[in-house]
Structures are given as structure tokens and as C-alpha cells.
Design an enzyme around this catalytic site. Structure first.
Site, mmCIF file in Angstrom:
data_model
loop_
_atom_site.group_PDB
_atom_site.id
_atom_site.type_symbol
_atom_site.label_atom_id
_atom_site.label_comp_id
_atom_site.label_asym_id
_atom_site.label_seq_id
_atom_site.Cartn_x
_atom_site.Cartn_y
_atom_site.Cartn_z
ATOM 1 N N CYS A 14 48.910 -4.237 16.286
ATOM 2 C CA CYS A 14 48.306 -5.071 15.158
ATOM 3 C C CYS A 14 46.994 -5.050 15.185
ATOM 4 C CB CYS A 14 48.806 -6.442 14.934
ATOM 5 S SG CYS A 14 48.044 -7.214 13.681
ATOM 6 N N CYS A 22 42.580 -12.092 14.716
ATOM 7 C CA CYS A 22 44.144 -13.224 14.508
ATOM 8 C C CYS A 22 44.805 -13.104 16.069
ATOM 9 C CB CYS A 22 45.008 -12.789 13.547
ATOM 10 S SG CYS A 22 46.477 -13.895 13.425
ATOM 11 N N CYS A 25 49.884 -14.388 17.350
ATOM 12 C CA CYS A 25 51.128 -13.871 18.230
ATOM 13 C C CYS A 25 50.706 -13.689 19.490
ATOM 14 C CB CYS A 25 51.629 -12.750 17.491
ATOM 15 S SG CYS A 25 52.017 -12.790 15.876
ATOM 16 N N GLN A 222 65.002 -21.966 8.348
ATOM 17 C CA GLN A 222 64.366 -20.944 9.600
ATOM 18 C C GLN A 222 63.576 -19.956 8.944
ATOM 19 O OE1 GLN A 222 64.640 -22.182 12.524
ATOM 20 N NE2 GLN A 222 66.619 -23.408 12.756
ATOM 21 N N GLU A 272 71.234 -35.918 6.087
ATOM 22 C CA GLU A 272 69.877 -35.259 5.947
ATOM 23 C C GLU A 272 68.817 -36.325 5.229
ATOM 24 O OE1 GLU A 272 66.314 -33.825 5.716
ATOM 25 O OE2 GLU A 272 68.072 -32.787 6.947
ATOM 26 N N ASN A 315 71.023 -30.616 14.603
ATOM 27 C CA ASN A 315 70.082 -29.655 14.624
ATOM 28 C C ASN A 315 68.706 -30.400 14.340
ATOM 29 O OD1 ASN A 315 68.461 -27.204 14.468
ATOM 30 N ND2 ASN A 315 69.230 -27.089 12.287
ATOM 31 N N CYS A 342 65.043 -26.598 19.018
ATOM 32 C CA CYS A 342 63.914 -25.449 18.983
ATOM 33 C C CYS A 342 62.954 -25.937 20.004
ATOM 34 C CB CYS A 342 63.177 -25.624 17.725
ATOM 35 S SG CYS A 342 62.667 -27.415 17.126
#
Length: 382
Positions: A14, A22, A25, A222, A272, A315, A342
Site C-alpha cells: 500500500c 496511513c 494497518c 461485523q 439486544e 456475543n 473480540c
């Protein structure tokens, strides 16, 4: 595998990353095999060695064009807006060619930048605290349809956006939902509470495996659709093996797990906190002809005071399920728990609070390539 994906798997493809514009990542310069091994080592060390725990093979991701959602900070000028991030001095860095986003998003961003200029919506300047347009949020469905959300400081530009909406929809025939989100405060918050939907359609259909989910503008989903589909398939497989007569799905969102495990005469209840998400999940169940119920409420206390289901799916957000729900599960008659996490650190903490529920199966899913973030799903058995 496409040339772009193969290139990413070898690291540093990239130009934005290479030049330092940037660095979001953080692992982009690592070969993908090295990334996956680091994730596996980290997650397994956090969960710890446990007798009888079997780790299934890691679910890998595509390494390019896997993100179904772009969260673009808008900078620059009204005539030449930038879509991407801000540099340390608050100036816009244009990342509309970011190789992480799904192809329909990459194709749509130039037309969206043109639409912003055409409607004369001034980008928000964080240094002077002037301007209107803060963020552009774009979600892509597996069918290539789009949800476009413009995060504005006020309603000043809404009438102009309505006026130019037909031109935008002509340029982007795949755009099903276009909305304005109002975030008037000067703080690091992506969006506000109020949403103004400009199109007739208010939800985006997300086809995941054999289930159609409906995303409203502020619904959570997600960011990696293919890996999310694998997550739901794994959860469904473990539920089918456990053969529960009743299932409680806590933190159910728009119903991903609940709708995947409903049927076969099984009693399924999803809980929820978001009433909008519950509305979406109920719509999906009705369209699919599934006998699954959903209600809005606090997932941590939703099952207290009633008969415990045979199996519970959780979750939760990164903070985990917390002491109260963990204590209830530990003291309950629930036979199995499917825990999708997560954050392996809070997962390990919650497992320690439920010693009667032993982890027997686990699987890492690389939901977020080129970062240290992860998703891990675990089957607990009493």
C-alpha cells in the site's frame, strides 16, 4: 487469489502505508502467515492451556477487499473534499483507493465525493471547528448494494442533500439507503443518536449464508462478511451438535446467531439493547418463516428470574459479559455456552468466573487482517 490479494499477503503493497500517510494497518508489512501465527500465539496464551480444549483450524480472511464498511473522515474543501483520515495537523489525507474495502465501496467513493461537492456540503475543519460534513460511512452488502451515511454537524445541508439525492442515486444505482446522522459535538465520537433517512428504503439487506439480515443505519454488523459467515456457521454447527431444545442469544444484534440456529422446533430468544436491531431481527425471522423471538433489553440480566435455556449464545462487546452474567451462568442449569469474543483478555476473565462451564472447543477467526485484533469463538460445556 487475485493479484492484489496475493500482493498484500507478501506485505507492504500500500502506497499510503509505505509513505507513512496511513499506518492504520499496523501489521501490513508482515507476511500474512506471520500475522496469523502471531494471532494464534497471542489468543492461545490469553485463553491458557486447558485440559480437553480442542482448537479448530483458524479461519483466514482475504487480505484485500474484505472490509464491508468504510469509515471515512471528510477533509479538504467543498470543491475538493478528501475521504480518508486526518494527518497530525488536521489536514485531510485521501484514502478512497484503500485496498481493504470491498470493490463496490471503492467504486462508489469518487461519486460520493462528487455528490458532496455538488451539494456544497462543507467539510468539517477540526482545527477551526467550522464546516458541516464530518464523516462518510459506507456499507456494502454481499449483493453489492450500499448504505451511505453522511455524518453532519447540523441540519443546515439536509435540504440540499435531498435536492441532489436523485443525481446521487443515478450515479450510484446500488445505493439502497442514504441517510444523514447528526453529531453536533466537537469530540472524537463517530456518530450521534439522531438519524434522518433520505431514501424510501431504510435498511440494507445482508445475505449471510442462508439468512437475510437487515441493517438499519445504526445497526452493528461485523466488518468482514465472509469471516462473519464462517463465524455463524461454526456457531450453528456447535449448537446442532449440542441438540438444545431452547437457546438464548444474548447481545444478539440483528439476529445473526439466533436466526442461524432457529428451527427444528427449537425455542429461540434473542435479546439486544437496541430496539432498532430487535425490529430488524424480527423482520428477518418473519421473512424466513422462523419461530425465533426477539426483545429489547439488558443482555446481562435478561434471563434472570425465568427458566434457563439449555444453551446460551453470548456475543458481547470488548468488555465481555461481566461479573453478573458470568455468575448467573455459573449458577444456572445452562448446559452449553457458545461464547463469541473480540477480546481474548476479557474472555479469559469471564471463563475464570465460570469454572463449571469448561471450554471444550475453540476457533480463531481473522476478522481484521493486518492488525492485532481478533475474533474467537468457544464452546463451553458443563
Amino acid at each position: 487469489m487475485s493479484a492484489g490479494v496475493d500482493l498484500l499477503s507478501r506485505g507492504t503493497p500500500c502506497g499510503h502505508f509505505d509513505t507513512g500517510r496511513c499506518r492504520s494497518c499496523g501489521w501490513l508489512d508482515r507476511p500474512y502467515d506471520v500475522q496469523v501465527q502471531a494471532l494464534e500465539d497471542d489468543v492461545r496464551s490469553l485463553v491458557g492451556e486447558r485440559h480437553g480444549l480442542v482448537w479448530e483450524p483458524t479461519v483466514r480472511s482475504r487480505t484485500a477487499h474484505f472490509r464491508n464498511k468504510a469509515k471515512m473522515v471528510v477533509g479538504g474543501t467543498v470543491d475538493a473534499p478528501t475521504l480518508g483520515i486526518l494527518d497530525p495537523r488536521g489536514r485531510g489525507v485521501d484514502l478512497r483507493d484503500c485496498p481493504l474495502h470491498e470493490a463496490p465501496i471503492v467504486a462508489a467513493l469518487p461519486a460520493l465525493a462528487d455528490a458532496v461537492a455538488r451539494a456544497r456540503v462543507t467539510p468539517y475543519d477540526v482545527t477551526t471547528r467550522r464546516g458541516e460534513l464530518k464523516h462518510l460511512l459506507v456499507t456494502s452488502s454481499p449483493d453489492g448494494e450500499l448504505m451511505v451515511r453522511l455524518v453532519l454537524r447540523s441540519e443546515e445541508a439536509v435540504s440540499r442533500l435531498r435536492k441532489h439525492l436523485p443525481a446521487l442515486l443515478a450515479d450510484l444505482p446500488g445505493a439502497r439507503v442514504v441517510s444523514v446522522n447528526l453529531q453536533p459535538e466537537h469530540k472524537a465520537v463517530l456518530e450521534g443518536d439522531r438519524e434522518i433517512v433520505l431514501t424510501d428504503e431504510a435498511s440494507l439487506r445482508m445475505r449471510v449464508n442462508d439468512v437475510d439480515l437487515h441493517l438499519l443505519p445504526q445497526s452493528f454488523f461485523q466488518t468482514n462478511t465472509e469471516v462473519a459467515a464462517a463465524l455463524y456457521r461454526q456457531g450453528r454447527a456447535w449448537v446442532e451438535e449440542a441438540t438444545p431444545r431452547s437457546v438464548g442469544d444474548l447481545y444478539c444484534g440483528v439476529g445473526g446467531f439466533a436466526l442461524h440456529v432457529a428451527g427444528r422446533g427449537r425455542d429461540v430468544l434473542g435479546v439486544e439493547v437496541s430496539a432498532a436491531a430487535v425490529e430488524s431481527a424480527t423482520r428477518s425471522a418473519r421473512e424466513l418463516g422462523l419461530d425465533a423471538r426477539f426483545r429489547a433489553g439488558d443482555a446481562t440480566t435478561a434471563l434472570e428470574g425465568g427458566a434457563a435455556p439449555d444453551l446460551v449464545v453470548v456475543n458481547p462487546p470488548r468488555r465481555g459479559i461481566g461479573d453478573r452474567l458470568a455468575a448467573w451462568l455459573e449458577a444456572s442449569t445452562v448446559r452449553h455456552v457458545v461464547y463469541s469474543s473480540c477480546n481474548a483478555r476479557t474472555l479469559a476473565r469471564d471463563l475464570a468466573a465460570m469454572p463449571s462451564l469448561r471450554p471444550v472447543r475453540a476457533r480463531l477467526l481473522d476478522m481484521f487482517p493486518h492488525t492485532a485484533h481478533h475474533e474467537v469463538i468457544t464452546l463451553l460445556e458443563r
